[in-house]
Design a protein around this motif. Sequence first.
Motif, PDB file in Angstrom:
ATOM      1  N   VAL A 152       0.587  -1.235  -0.218  1.00 28.47           N
ATOM      2  CA  VAL A 152      -0.236  -0.050   0.152  1.00 28.47           C
ATOM      3  C   VAL A 152       0.924   0.669   0.038  1.00 28.47           C
ATOM      4  O   VAL A 152       0.201   2.427  -0.419  1.00 28.47           O
ATOM      5  CB  VAL A 152      -0.646  -0.054   1.070  1.00 28.47           C
ATOM      6  CG1 VAL A 152      -1.499   1.702   1.364  1.00 28.47           C
ATOM      7  CG2 VAL A 152      -1.986  -0.848   0.971  1.00 28.47           C
ATOM      8  N   ILE A 153       2.422   1.194   1.174  1.00 29.51           N
ATOM      9  CA  ILE A 153       2.943   2.570   0.823  1.00 29.51           C
ATOM     10  C   ILE A 153       3.944   2.704  -0.194  1.00 29.51           C
ATOM     11  O   ILE A 153       4.012   3.378  -0.835  1.00 29.51           O
ATOM     12  CB  ILE A 153       3.975   2.194   2.372  1.00 29.51           C
ATOM     13  CG1 ILE A 153       2.579   2.127   3.777  1.00 29.51           C
ATOM     14  CG2 ILE A 153       5.117   3.101   2.705  1.00 29.51           C
ATOM     15  CD1 ILE A 153       3.332   1.678   4.912  1.00 29.51           C
ATOM     16  N   LEU A 187      -2.308   4.054 -11.910  1.00 29.57           N
ATOM     17  CA  LEU A 187      -3.165   2.224 -11.496  1.00 29.57           C
ATOM     18  C   LEU A 187      -2.692   2.380 -10.499  1.00 29.57           C
ATOM     19  O   LEU A 187      -2.573   1.561  -9.055  1.00 29.57           O
ATOM     20  CB  LEU A 187      -2.253   1.106 -12.945  1.00 29.57           C
ATOM     21  CG  LEU A 187      -1.595   0.543 -12.411  1.00 29.57           C
ATOM     22  CD1 LEU A 187      -2.863  -0.647 -12.419  1.00 29.57           C
ATOM     23  CD2 LEU A 187      -0.781  -0.422 -13.542  1.00 29.57           C
ATOM     24  N   PHE A 188      -1.547   2.761  -9.987  1.00 32.42           N
ATOM     25  CA  PHE A 188      -0.731   2.400  -8.722  1.00 32.42           C
ATOM     26  C   PHE A 188      -1.568   2.941  -7.966  1.00 32.42           C
ATOM     27  O   PHE A 188      -2.130   2.225  -6.496  1.00 32.42           O
ATOM     28  CB  PHE A 188       0.276   3.594  -8.716  1.00 32.42           C
ATOM     29  CG  PHE A 188       1.979   3.038  -9.907  1.00 32.42           C
ATOM     30  CD1 PHE A 188       2.068   1.782  -9.652  1.00 32.42           C
ATOM     31  CD2 PHE A 188       2.414   4.229 -10.401  1.00 32.42           C
ATOM     32  CE1 PHE A 188       2.800   1.380 -10.252  1.00 32.42           C
ATOM     33  CE2 PHE A 188       3.469   3.227 -10.671  1.00 32.42           C
ATOM     34  CZ  PHE A 188       3.921   2.397 -11.228  1.00 32.42           C
ATOM     35  N   LEU A 189      -2.195   4.403  -7.841  1.00 35.00           N
ATOM     36  CA  LEU A 189      -3.500   4.956  -7.117  1.00 35.00           C
ATOM     37  C   LEU A 189      -4.326   4.168  -6.556  1.00 35.00           C
ATOM     38  O   LEU A 189      -5.104   3.314  -5.404  1.00 35.00           O
ATOM     39  CB  LEU A 189      -4.012   5.927  -7.683  1.00 35.00           C
ATOM     40  CG  LEU A 189      -5.341   6.876  -6.095  1.00 35.00           C
ATOM     41  CD1 LEU A 189      -4.531   6.796  -4.914  1.00 35.00           C
ATOM     42  CD2 LEU A 189      -5.886   7.548  -6.794  1.00 35.00           C
ATOM     43  N   ARG A 190      -4.839   3.220  -7.569  1.00 35.77           N
ATOM     44  CA  ARG A 190      -6.383   2.041  -7.339  1.00 35.77           C
ATOM     45  C   ARG A 190      -6.305  -0.083  -7.091  1.00 35.77           C
ATOM     46  O   ARG A 190      -6.475   0.321  -5.740  1.00 35.77           O
ATOM     47  CB  ARG A 190      -6.911   1.451  -8.852  1.00 35.77           C
ATOM     48  CG  ARG A 190      -7.460   0.649  -9.153  1.00 35.77           C
ATOM     49  CD  ARG A 190      -8.248   0.536 -10.306  1.00 35.77           C
ATOM     50  NE  ARG A 190      -6.967  -0.612 -10.754  1.00 35.77           N
ATOM     51  CZ  ARG A 190      -6.890  -1.772 -11.385  1.00 35.77           C
ATOM     52  NH1 ARG A 190      -7.390  -2.586 -11.065  1.00 35.77           N
ATOM     53  NH2 ARG A 190      -5.985  -1.814 -12.546  1.00 35.77           N
ATOM     54  N   LEU A 191      -4.576  -0.392  -7.254  1.00 37.29           N
ATOM     55  CA  LEU A 191      -3.697  -1.133  -6.815  1.00 37.29           C
ATOM     56  C   LEU A 191      -3.292  -0.777  -5.114  1.00 37.29           C
ATOM     57  O   LEU A 191      -4.050  -0.975  -3.939  1.00 37.29           O
ATOM     58  CB  LEU A 191      -2.693  -1.355  -7.331  1.00 37.29           C
ATOM     59  CG  LEU A 191      -2.318  -1.801  -8.614  1.00 37.29           C
ATOM     60  CD1 LEU A 191      -1.182  -2.503  -9.462  1.00 37.29           C
ATOM     61  CD2 LEU A 191      -3.428  -2.432  -8.363  1.00 37.29           C
ATOM     62  N   SER A 192      -3.080   0.610  -4.894  1.00 37.75           N
ATOM     63  CA  SER A 192      -3.071   0.950  -3.496  1.00 37.75           C
ATOM     64  C   SER A 192      -4.069   0.670  -2.523  1.00 37.75           C
ATOM     65  O   SER A 192      -4.280   0.236  -1.480  1.00 37.75           O
ATOM     66  CB  SER A 192      -2.535   2.618  -3.585  1.00 37.75           C
ATOM     67  OG  SER A 192      -2.685   2.622  -1.998  1.00 37.75           O
ATOM     68  N   ARG A 193      -4.718   1.225  -3.115  1.00 37.16           N
ATOM     69  CA  ARG A 193      -6.730   1.253  -2.556  1.00 37.16           C
ATOM     70  C   ARG A 193      -7.553  -0.032  -1.749  1.00 37.16           C
ATOM     71  O   ARG A 193      -7.887  -0.971  -1.566  1.00 37.16           O
ATOM     72  CB  ARG A 193      -7.281   1.886  -3.042  1.00 37.16           C
ATOM     73  CG  ARG A 193      -7.183   3.122  -3.478  1.00 37.16           C
ATOM     74  CD  ARG A 193      -8.899   4.472  -4.161  1.00 37.16           C
ATOM     75  NE  ARG A 193      -8.420   5.662  -3.829  1.00 37.16           N
ATOM     76  CZ  ARG A 193      -8.604   7.124  -4.490  1.00 37.16           C
ATOM     77  NH1 ARG A 193      -8.731   6.454  -5.535  1.00 37.16           N
ATOM     78  NH2 ARG A 193      -8.313   8.075  -4.073  1.00 37.16           N
ATOM     79  N   GLU A 194      -7.196  -0.967  -3.862  1.00 42.79           N
ATOM     80  CA  GLU A 194      -7.783  -2.332  -3.599  1.00 42.79           C
ATOM     81  C   GLU A 194      -6.580  -3.042  -2.477  1.00 42.79           C
ATOM     82  O   GLU A 194      -7.485  -4.313  -1.992  1.00 42.79           O
ATOM     83  CB  GLU A 194      -7.186  -3.374  -4.515  1.00 42.79           C
ATOM     84  CG  GLU A 194      -8.071  -2.699  -5.660  1.00 42.79           C
ATOM     85  CD  GLU A 194      -8.609  -2.820  -6.893  1.00 42.79           C
ATOM     86  OE1 GLU A 194      -7.486  -3.836  -7.201  1.00 42.79           O
ATOM     87  OE2 GLU A 194      -8.816  -2.274  -8.218  1.00 42.79           O
ATOM     88  N   ASP A 195      -5.040  -2.983  -2.712  1.00 45.37           N
ATOM     89  CA  ASP A 195      -4.343  -3.955  -1.520  1.00 45.37           C
ATOM     90  C   ASP A 195      -4.486  -3.192   0.456  1.00 45.37           C
ATOM     91  O   ASP A 195      -4.619  -3.679   0.966  1.00 45.37           O
ATOM     92  CB  ASP A 195      -3.193  -3.006  -1.637  1.00 45.37           C
ATOM     93  CG  ASP A 195      -2.049  -4.093  -2.476  1.00 45.37           C
ATOM     94  OD1 ASP A 195      -3.513  -5.134  -2.549  1.00 45.37           O
ATOM     95  OD2 ASP A 195      -1.334  -3.802  -2.929  1.00 45.37           O
ATOM     96  N   MET A 196      -5.219  -2.146   0.609  1.00 48.65           N
ATOM     97  CA  MET A 196      -5.556  -1.500   1.693  1.00 48.65           C
ATOM     98  C   MET A 196      -6.985  -2.365   2.099  1.00 48.65           C
ATOM     99  O   MET A 196      -6.839  -2.504   2.995  1.00 48.65           O
ATOM    100  CB  MET A 196      -6.628   0.307   2.016  1.00 48.65           C
ATOM    101  CG  MET A 196      -6.003   0.549   3.269  1.00 48.65           C
ATOM    102  SD  MET A 196      -4.561   0.736   3.672  1.00 48.65           S
ATOM    103  CE  MET A 196      -5.085   0.469   5.589  1.00 48.65           C
ATOM    104  N   ALA A 197      -7.346  -2.839   1.677  1.00 51.46           N
ATOM    105  CA  ALA A 197      -9.217  -3.347   1.580  1.00 51.46           C
ATOM    106  C   ALA A 197      -8.138  -4.909   2.043  1.00 51.46           C
ATOM    107  O   ALA A 197      -8.856  -5.381   2.720  1.00 51.46           O
ATOM    108  CB  ALA A 197      -9.849  -3.805   0.523  1.00 51.46           C
ATOM    109  N   HIS A 198      -7.372  -5.216   0.831  1.00 53.07           N
ATOM    110  CA  HIS A 198      -6.868  -6.552   1.766  1.00 53.07           C
ATOM    111  C   HIS A 198      -5.945  -6.787   2.383  1.00 53.07           C
ATOM    112  O   HIS A 198      -5.820  -7.622   3.585  1.00 53.07           O
ATOM    113  CB  HIS A 198      -6.193  -7.250   0.749  1.00 53.07           C
ATOM    114  CG  HIS A 198      -6.122  -7.008  -1.138  1.00 53.07           C
ATOM    115  ND1 HIS A 198      -5.306  -7.554  -1.484  1.00 53.07           N
ATOM    116  CD2 HIS A 198      -7.254  -7.197  -1.021  1.00 53.07           C
ATOM    117  CE1 HIS A 198      -5.720  -7.099  -3.306  1.00 53.07           C
ATOM    118  NE2 HIS A 198      -7.926  -7.382  -2.421  1.00 53.07           N
ATOM    119  N   PHE A 199      -5.186  -5.997   3.294  1.00 50.90           N
ATOM    120  CA  PHE A 199      -4.686  -5.482   4.708  1.00 50.90           C
ATOM    121  C   PHE A 199      -6.281  -5.438   5.539  1.00 50.90           C
ATOM    122  O   PHE A 199      -5.202  -5.814   6.502  1.00 50.90           O
ATOM    123  CB  PHE A 199      -4.202  -4.106   4.750  1.00 50.90           C
ATOM    124  CG  PHE A 199      -2.973  -3.744   5.638  1.00 50.90           C
ATOM    125  CD1 PHE A 199      -2.426  -4.617   6.774  1.00 50.90           C
ATOM    126  CD2 PHE A 199      -3.997  -2.531   6.521  1.00 50.90           C
ATOM    127  CE1 PHE A 199      -1.671  -3.772   7.567  1.00 50.90           C
ATOM    128  CE2 PHE A 199      -3.477  -2.641   8.113  1.00 50.90           C
ATOM    129  CZ  PHE A 199      -2.357  -2.844   8.258  1.00 50.90           C
TER     130      PHE A 199
END
Length: 159
Positions: A33-34, A53-65
Motif C-alpha cells: 500500500v505504501i 494504476l498505482f493509486l487504484r492498486l494502493s486502495r485495493e491492497d488497503m482493503a486486502h490489508f
Amino acid sequence: MNQPYSTPAPSIRPDPRLAARMMRAYNDELNQVITYTYQHLLTEGLDTEASELFLRLSREDMAHFHTLGRLIRALGGDPGVTMRMRTPRIDLSGDASCRALPVVRRMLRQDLQAEAASVTELESLSAAARDETVISELREIIRKEREHYVALESLLQKI
C-alpha cells in the motif's frame, strides 16, 4: 468479509498458528500500500496511466490489508503492525518527463515481483487453512492480486 471495511466475519474457528503465519502477508500488504502510494505520488503529472494504476492498486491492497487483519483477529491473533520500511528516494526533478519512463519500468518490474510473491504466500496460507470462510477470503484476495499482476504486466508491455 472481502468487501472493504465490511461488517464482522461470520464465526471462524480459532487457529492461532495460522493467524501467526498470516502476519507476514498482512505486513506485506501494508508495505505494498505504501509503495503504490509513493509510486502514485512520484508519477502524478508525469505518467497519468501509471499514476492512476498505482493509486487504484494502493486502495485495493488497503482493503486486502484490512481483510487479512480481520482474519488474523478472528483466528485468535493480534493484527499489530511490524514495519521497517523505507521507500527508495527517486529524484524526478528537473528533466522529469524524459527520466520518468525508465523509472516507471523499474517500478513495474519490482511490483510484478511483489505481486507474484504475495500470490505465492497467500496460496500457501489458503492451503494451510481449515475454515471455509478463511479459505474463501484468501482465494478472493489471490484472485485480486492476480488481476493486479495482469494490470501491471499490461502497462509494462505498453511502455
